[in-house]
Enzyme design. Structure first.
Site, PDB file in Angstrom:
ATOM      1  N   LYS A   1      71.966 -57.716  79.727  1.00 37.80           N
ATOM      2  CA  LYS A   1      71.102 -57.790  78.546  1.00 37.80           C
ATOM      3  C   LYS A   1      71.941 -57.848  77.278  1.00 37.80           C
ATOM      4  CE  LYS A   1      67.432 -57.648  76.101  1.00 37.80           C
ATOM      5  NZ  LYS A   1      66.280 -56.795  76.062  1.00 37.80           N
TER       6      LYS A   1
ATOM      7  N   HIS B   1      60.457 -57.249  82.218  1.00 35.85           N
ATOM      8  CA  HIS B   1      61.109 -56.580  81.059  1.00 35.85           C
ATOM      9  C   HIS B   1      60.449 -55.218  80.859  1.00 35.85           C
ATOM     10  CE1 HIS B   1      62.872 -56.872  76.762  1.00 35.85           C
ATOM     11  NE2 HIS B   1      62.420 -55.627  76.931  1.00 35.85           N
TER      12      HIS B   1
ATOM     13  N   HIS C   1      58.126 -44.072  73.484  1.00 36.66           N
ATOM     14  CA  HIS C   1      58.832 -43.169  72.557  1.00 36.66           C
ATOM     15  C   HIS C   1      57.953 -41.940  72.385  1.00 36.66           C
ATOM     16  CE1 HIS C   1      61.952 -45.942  71.014  1.00 36.66           C
ATOM     17  NE2 HIS C   1      61.039 -46.890  71.176  1.00 36.66           N
TER      18      HIS C   1
ATOM     19  N   ASP D   1      57.743 -55.370  78.121  1.00 33.47           N
ATOM     20  CA  ASP D   1      58.496 -54.653  77.088  1.00 33.47           C
ATOM     21  C   ASP D   1      57.814 -53.322  76.767  1.00 33.47           C
ATOM     22  OD1 ASP D   1      60.523 -54.095  75.317  1.00 33.47           O
ATOM     23  OD2 ASP D   1      59.640 -55.229  73.670  1.00 33.47           O
TER      24      ASP D   1
ATOM     25  N   HIS E   1      61.114 -50.842  79.943  1.00 33.58           N
ATOM     26  CA  HIS E   1      61.927 -49.660  79.593  1.00 33.58           C
ATOM     27  C   HIS E   1      61.289 -48.452  80.266  1.00 33.58           C
ATOM     28  CE1 HIS E   1      63.929 -51.824  76.228  1.00 33.58           C
ATOM     29  NE2 HIS E   1      62.768 -52.463  76.174  1.00 33.58           N
ATOM     30  N   VAL E   2      62.060 -47.752  81.094  1.00 31.56           N
ATOM     31  CA  VAL E   2      61.509 -46.525  81.708  1.00 31.56           C
ATOM     32  C   VAL E   2      62.210 -45.262  81.202  1.00 31.56           C
ATOM     33  CG1 VAL E   2      60.519 -47.610  83.763  1.00 31.56           C
ATOM     34  CG2 VAL E   2      62.902 -46.815  83.820  1.00 31.56           C
ATOM     35  N   ARG E   3      63.263 -45.440  80.335  1.00 34.43           N
ATOM     36  CA  ARG E   3      64.032 -44.290  79.828  1.00 34.43           C
ATOM     37  C   ARG E   3      64.653 -43.502  80.974  1.00 34.43           C
ATOM     38  NH1 ARG E   3      63.625 -47.387  75.492  1.00 34.43           N
ATOM     39  NH2 ARG E   3      61.764 -47.048  74.233  1.00 34.43           N
TER      40      ARG E   3
ATOM     41  N   HIS F   1      67.697 -60.274  73.610  1.00 38.96           N
ATOM     42  CA  HIS F   1      66.840 -59.848  72.502  1.00 38.96           C
ATOM     43  C   HIS F   1      67.176 -60.834  71.389  1.00 38.96           C
ATOM     44  CE1 HIS F   1      64.598 -56.959  69.906  1.00 38.96           C
ATOM     45  NE2 HIS F   1      65.216 -57.713  69.017  1.00 38.96           N
TER      46      HIS F   1
ATOM     47  N   ALA G   1      60.659 -48.285  67.006  1.00 40.48           N
ATOM     48  CA  ALA G   1      60.031 -49.539  67.453  1.00 40.48           C
ATOM     49  C   ALA G   1      59.793 -49.490  68.951  1.00 40.48           C
ATOM     50  CB  ALA G   1      60.944 -50.705  67.114  1.00 40.48           C
TER      51      ALA G   1
ATOM     52  N   HIS H   1      60.679 -61.323  75.305  1.00 36.89           N
ATOM     53  CA  HIS H   1      59.592 -60.990  74.374  1.00 36.89           C
ATOM     54  C   HIS H   1      59.500 -61.944  73.184  1.00 36.89           C
ATOM     55  CE1 HIS H   1      62.891 -58.993  72.328  1.00 36.89           C
ATOM     56  NE2 HIS H   1      62.785 -57.830  72.930  1.00 36.89           N
TER      57      HIS H   1
HETATM   58  C1  NCD Z   1      62.542 -51.458  72.673  1.00 31.72           C
HETATM   59  C2  NCD Z   1      62.862 -49.999  72.987  1.00 31.72           C
HETATM   60  O1  NCD Z   1      62.205 -49.115  72.438  1.00 31.72           O
HETATM   61  O2  NCD Z   1      63.770 -49.751  73.796  1.00 31.72           O
HETATM   62  N1  NCD Z   1      61.741 -51.506  71.492  1.00 31.72           N
HETATM   63  C3  NCD Z   1      60.938 -52.515  71.078  1.00 31.72           C
HETATM   64  O3  NCD Z   1      60.386 -52.414  69.992  1.00 31.72           O
HETATM   65  N2  NCD Z   1      60.713 -53.566  71.829  1.00 31.72           N
HETATM   66  C4  NCD Z   1      63.776 -52.249  72.565  1.00 31.72           C
HETATM   67  C5  NCD Z   1      63.580 -53.756  72.640  1.00 31.72           C
HETATM   68  O4  NCD Z   1      63.106 -54.281  73.645  1.00 31.72           O
HETATM   69  O5  NCD Z   1      63.917 -54.455  71.688  1.00 31.72           O
HETATM   70 ZN    ZN Z   2      62.517 -54.278  75.404  1.00 31.99          ZN
HETATM   71 ZN    ZN Z   3      64.204 -56.294  72.678  1.00 29.92          ZN
END
Ligand code: NCD
Ligand code: ZN
Ligand code: ZN
Length: 367
Positions: free
Chosen positions: A118, A33, A270, A266, A35-37, A155, A282, A193
């Protein structure tokens, strides 16, 4: 020098010899899991993950979200272009489920190598405004996934404002997950998560079609971390950190040897100025030192011997993918995490920014 003096000198030298640094060698892990944007951000975060993990499940919550096989393929190419030369890293792509994702797209997705879809309940988290408003609207698409063998990643939080933020995961199990699993008994689902003892218990008691990912930060921290010495935005993620009793239950699950619990960071970068903000985003960034943070959590639980199964075997087995062959080595050697990284035009502050970490990954990995 007399014989006795020589003897004493040798003894002194022996006792002064440095004790060996504890180290841990394991099969190269995967991140189930991540996120690499997109855009410039890829050049910061992809190398961090590629230095540790062989593969990662790439979350599709871009703006706009990744909802077609063609978009997933294009996104995969942008990620691959950010992998430093000489590093091996395989991005495993996902689609973002909306009320309108056509069932026909699922076959195209599978053919393009997409492995999962997802589900974000609309409004649950970062970039989830295009998410699902009612699970029943997605049933034709879920049927296609069950047929084609794509996994559903959840999620798992309800979004109703009447439900207390800290209860949203437990309520999701009762009102969404139980009916969903009853209607799709052979759809492989990953409860992403997980943050509560209710979720850990539910997954433990479920069958082989349900797995769960656990983040390093939910294993290391409880909700006090959000308020220690003032409001700490870099500890804010969703689902939010919970009470200590939940953290303990998550550590128990991760270190239990149960094969349906596995690593998913996860890691969610940001820009720092949007986290240190009146309505802060978040997401915790742990990608710079993910495996080290997990090692710290397992070490604290006296369960380093369980780390390899959790980090390197269970996820691959659940997804039906081969286990990795290479190995990595971690040393128990303290180091200071960088304060920040460049993040496009902005700055990215990792979790534990500028603080000491107990474990360190050796930069090389071998066959
Ligand atoms: C994640 C995100 O920033 O993309 N943020 C988070 O707080 N976990 C999104 C997610 O996985 O719910
Ligand atoms: Zn996530
Ligand atoms: Zn999530």
């Amino acid at each position: 020098m007399s014989k006795a003096t020589i003897q004493a000198t040798i003894q002194r030298m022996t006792s002064a010899a440095p004790t060996p640094i504890p180290s841990l060698t394991l099969t190269r892990p995967d991140d189930w899991h991540l996120h690499v944007r997109d855009g410039d951000a890829l050049h910061t975060v992809v190398p961090h993950s590629a230095a540790q993990f062989a593969r990662a499940i790439i979350m599709p919550n871009l703006r706009p979200p990744v909802t077609t096989a063609a978009q997933a393929v294009a996104y995969r190419e942008r990620i691959q272009a950010a992998i430093p030369a000489g590093m091996k890293f395989e991005p495993l792509m996902t689609l973002y489920l909306t009320d309108k994702l056509p069932p026909e797209e699922i076959r195209r997705a599978r053919e393009a190598g997409v492995v999962a879809v997802k589900l974000y309940p609309a409004g649950a988290t970062t970039h989830s405004d295009a998410g699902v408003t009612d699970l029943r609207k997605t049933y034709k698409t879920l049927e296609a996934m069950q047929r084609e063998g794509l996994l559903l990643l959840l999620h798992g939080e309800v979004t109703s404002p009447e439900i207390d933020l800290f209860d949203r995961e437990a309520v999701f199990i009762e009102t969404q997950l139980i009916p969903l699993r009853r209607d799709f008994p052979e759809l492989k689902i990953v409860f992403e998560h997980i943050t509560t003892k209710e979720a850990a218990q539910y997954v433990r008691e479920a069958d082989r079609f349900l797995g769960a990912t656990l983040t390093a930060h939910h294993l290391l921290y409880n909700r006090n971390a959000l308020f220690t010495g003032g409001l700490r935005p870099h500890y804010y993620c969703l689902p939010v950190l919970k009470r200590e009793a939940h953290r303990v239950a998550l550590v128990e699950a991760a270190t239990s040897g149960n094969a349906r619990f596995f690593l998913g960071t996860d890691s969610a970068p940001h820009p720092a100025h949007l986290k240190e903000h009146a309505t802060g985003c978040a997401g915790c960034y742990t990608g710079h030192a993910a495996i080290e943070l997990y090692a710290e959590a397992f070490d604290a639980a006296g369960a380093l011997n369980q780390l390899e199964a959790f980090a390197s075997f269970n996820g691959a087995d659940f997804y039906g993918l081969p286990r990795n062959q290479e190995r990595i080595t971690l040393k128990k050697e303290s180091w200071t995490s960088p304060e920040s990284f460049a993040f496009g035009e902005a700055e990215l502050k990792p979790l534990r920014s500028g603080e000491t970490l107990a474990w360190k990954l050796e930069t090389t990995w071998s066959q």
